[in-house]
Design an enzyme around this catalytic site. Structure first.
Site, PDB file in Angstrom:
ATOM      1  N   ASP A  88      -3.148 -17.716   1.425  1.00 48.46           N
ATOM      2  CA  ASP A  88      -4.246 -18.774   0.989  1.00 48.46           C
ATOM      3  C   ASP A  88      -4.748 -19.461   1.616  1.00 48.46           C
ATOM      4  O   ASP A  88      -5.897 -20.167   2.326  1.00 48.46           O
ATOM      5  CB  ASP A  88      -3.852 -18.936  -0.637  1.00 48.46           C
ATOM      6  CG  ASP A  88      -2.745 -19.758  -0.528  1.00 48.46           C
ATOM      7  OD1 ASP A  88      -1.848 -19.898  -0.096  1.00 48.46           O
ATOM      8  OD2 ASP A  88      -2.620 -20.261  -1.694  1.00 48.46           O
ATOM      9  N   ASP A  90      -5.288  -6.857   6.329  1.00 48.67           N
ATOM     10  CA  ASP A  90      -6.009  -6.578   5.458  1.00 48.67           C
ATOM     11  C   ASP A  90      -7.619  -7.434   5.307  1.00 48.67           C
ATOM     12  O   ASP A  90      -8.823  -7.133   5.467  1.00 48.67           O
ATOM     13  CB  ASP A  90      -6.387  -5.260   4.159  1.00 48.67           C
ATOM     14  CG  ASP A  90      -7.206  -4.565   3.697  1.00 48.67           C
ATOM     15  OD1 ASP A  90      -8.251  -4.323   4.727  1.00 48.67           O
ATOM     16  OD2 ASP A  90      -6.944  -3.980   3.135  1.00 48.67           O
ATOM     17  N   ASP A  95     -10.478  -8.982   8.015  1.00 50.65           N
ATOM     18  CA  ASP A  95     -12.107  -9.137   7.859  1.00 50.65           C
ATOM     19  C   ASP A  95     -12.298 -10.188   7.553  1.00 50.65           C
ATOM     20  O   ASP A  95     -13.871  -9.922   8.383  1.00 50.65           O
ATOM     21  CB  ASP A  95     -12.231  -8.446   6.012  1.00 50.65           C
ATOM     22  CG  ASP A  95     -11.817  -7.220   6.583  1.00 50.65           C
ATOM     23  OD1 ASP A  95     -12.087  -6.098   7.669  1.00 50.65           O
ATOM     24  OD2 ASP A  95     -13.129  -6.273   5.185  1.00 50.65           O
ATOM     25  N   TYR A 126       0.822  -1.094  -0.034  1.00 52.25           N
ATOM     26  CA  TYR A 126      -0.041   0.459   0.086  1.00 52.25           C
ATOM     27  C   TYR A 126       1.243   1.423   0.140  1.00 52.25           C
ATOM     28  O   TYR A 126       0.172   2.560  -0.160  1.00 52.25           O
ATOM     29  CB  TYR A 126      -0.852   0.399   1.135  1.00 52.25           C
ATOM     30  CG  TYR A 126      -1.648  -0.736   0.846  1.00 52.25           C
ATOM     31  CD1 TYR A 126      -2.534  -2.056   0.114  1.00 52.25           C
ATOM     32  CD2 TYR A 126      -2.824  -1.295   2.259  1.00 52.25           C
ATOM     33  CE1 TYR A 126      -3.374  -2.674   0.012  1.00 52.25           C
ATOM     34  CE2 TYR A 126      -4.109  -2.101   2.413  1.00 52.25           C
ATOM     35  CZ  TYR A 126      -3.463  -2.626   0.780  1.00 52.25           C
ATOM     36  OH  TYR A 126      -4.551  -3.847   1.401  1.00 52.25           O
ATOM     37  N   LYS A 176       3.234 -15.016   1.353  1.00 52.84           N
ATOM     38  CA  LYS A 176       2.937 -15.814   0.824  1.00 52.84           C
ATOM     39  C   LYS A 176       4.608 -16.036   0.169  1.00 52.84           C
ATOM     40  O   LYS A 176       5.086 -15.727  -1.118  1.00 52.84           O
ATOM     41  CB  LYS A 176       2.879 -15.273  -0.789  1.00 52.84           C
ATOM     42  CG  LYS A 176       1.248 -15.218  -0.633  1.00 52.84           C
ATOM     43  CD  LYS A 176       0.745 -16.349  -0.807  1.00 52.84           C
ATOM     44  CE  LYS A 176       0.552 -17.218  -2.354  1.00 52.84           C
ATOM     45  NZ  LYS A 176      -0.112 -18.142  -2.204  1.00 52.84           N
TER      46      LYS A 176
END
Ligand code: NAD
Length: 369
Positions: free
Chosen positions: A226, A250, A254, A142, A193
């Site tokens: 994942d 992020d 959530d 970001y 990852k």
């Protein structure tokens, strides 16, 4: 800790409504728990833009830096939809996080017994759930450079963002996760990852090294992000503390938070680095936004904001017992059947923001008696 100063930035929409209920809990603490909080107020978001033409002022940033903790309501709303991008309400929030260098975002996902039916998962998967997601908040994709959208000679356009982490950024957030695990169930899961991203490989190696050198007594595992997303809905109770980067955090935070029901129930904290006196900048806020659709109607659930204050007691003022007391009061009120609209269930009593806040104060009285 002697500094019990709070800066309240209530913001827009339901922000000031839920923060009024937090103020009552602070007053209760002053009266019943012999602690004195000094409260300063400041504007943020659209409310600040209307007065000062910006979403936060330099003066408020200075106050936030010196406060024991900052309590934020929410920012934003349709009234400011056409405001310049750098002056929009959300810019105030981004600036305060950045200027205070709040690099560790703590998002607990706790399922209250009374609300196990509100989850989209079966009750046996979420009953007793208590996870803490620690998301790196000031680095990664970001913020990385180069970034932007460019025109290509062939007439196409290219969008670029850069995932970048330096060692110290990884270590400081991993340290927060290990230290939280020490006070919780003693387990950290680190997600990246590393199979396809060099930044993920560095993340994995640095967290691994920190574990071996300083936190070998903590149970520790790596998990691909994942796989973690899948495990969170498959068997969420396997996790205690999950630490991950800005982008994956992020998404995973959530996902984890929704295991527990409504946005109106979710608190959060954003912490900076400790200085040599053990003091750190910190901002506490409900996860939800300004909810313009229900603002001004006494419909907002104040529990996320009240639980955010409980996090401030725990992480900024070393008042863990008082934080427990607030969380127990909330659990009792829910067990008693009171519900704001967002968590309403058949056979329960629908109540307003103020009635929910008062019920929590009454329960605090009972518990402290
Ligand atoms: P939102 O969180 O404000 O609302 C989403 C839905 O959840 C709405 O239906 C709302 O009524 C409901 N809801 C949220 N909090 C609730 C509560 N405490 N009690 C009961 N119901 C609640 O998200 P949105 O609608 O996408 O965004 C509205 C505005 O808030 C936008 O301007 C957005 O940019 C801003 N926003 C701010 C923050 C923040 O201040 N941290 C976070 C998210 C969104």
């Amino acid at each position: 800790m002697s500094d019990k100063s709070l800066l309240i930035v209530a913001g827009d929409g339901i922000g000031p409504e839920v923060m009024d209920e937090v103020r009552h809990v602070i007053e209760w603490m002053d009266k019943r728990r012999s602690v004195k909080f000094t409260i300063d107020d400041a504007l943020i978001g659209g409310a600040c833009y209307d007065v000062h033409g910006v979403a936060i002022t330099d003066e408020t940033i200075d106050k936030a830096k010196s406060a024991g903790a900052v309590l934020l309501g929410a920012v934003g709303g349709p009234k400011w939809a056409k405001v310049d991008y750098d002056k929009r309400p959300e810019a105030g929030l981004l600036r305060i996080r950045k200027d205070l260098e709040l690099f560790a975002n703590l998002r607990p996902a706790i399922c209250f017994d009374a609300l196990t039916d509100a989850s989209s998962l079966k009750p046996e998967f979420v009953s007793g759930l208590d996870i803490m997601i620690v998301r790196e908040l000031t680095g990664g994709v970001y913020f990385g450079e180069p970034r932007g959208i460019t025109d290509l000679p062939n007439g196409e356009r290219r969008g670029v963002n850069t995932q970048v982490y330096d060692t110290h950024e990884i270590i400081r957030v991993a340290r927060v996760a290990f230290e939280l695990a020490e006070k919780r169930d003693g387990k950290v899961t680190s997600c990246e990852k590393s199979n396809v991203m060099e930044s993920g490989l560095l993340w994995r190696e640095e967290v691994e090294k920190l574990h071996v050198e300083e936190y070998a007594h903590i149970e520790f595992e790596h998990m691909l992000a994942d796989a973690c997303a899948m495990q969170l809905v498959r068997e969420p109770k396997q996790f205690d503390v999950v630490v991950t980067d800005n982008l994956f955090g992020d998404i995973l935070s959530d996902e984890a938070s929704m295991l527990t029901g409504s946005l109106g129930m979710l608190p959060s904290a954003a912490l900076g680095a400790e200085d040599s006196d053990g003091r750190r900048c910190a901002l506490y806020e409900p996860v939800h936004g300004s909810a313009p659709d229900i603002a001004g109607q006494e419909l907002a659930n104040p529990i996320a904001a009240i639980m955010s204050f409980a996090m401030a007691l725990r992480y900024s003022f070393d008042m863990g017992e008082d934080a427990d007391l607030i969380e127990r009061a909330v659990a009792q009120v829910l067990a008693g059947g009171l519900r704001t609209s967002d968590i309403m269930q058949p056979g329960k009593a629908r109540v307003s923001t103020g009635v929910m806040g008062d019920a929590i104060l009454r329960e605090l009285d009972n518990l402290a008696a």
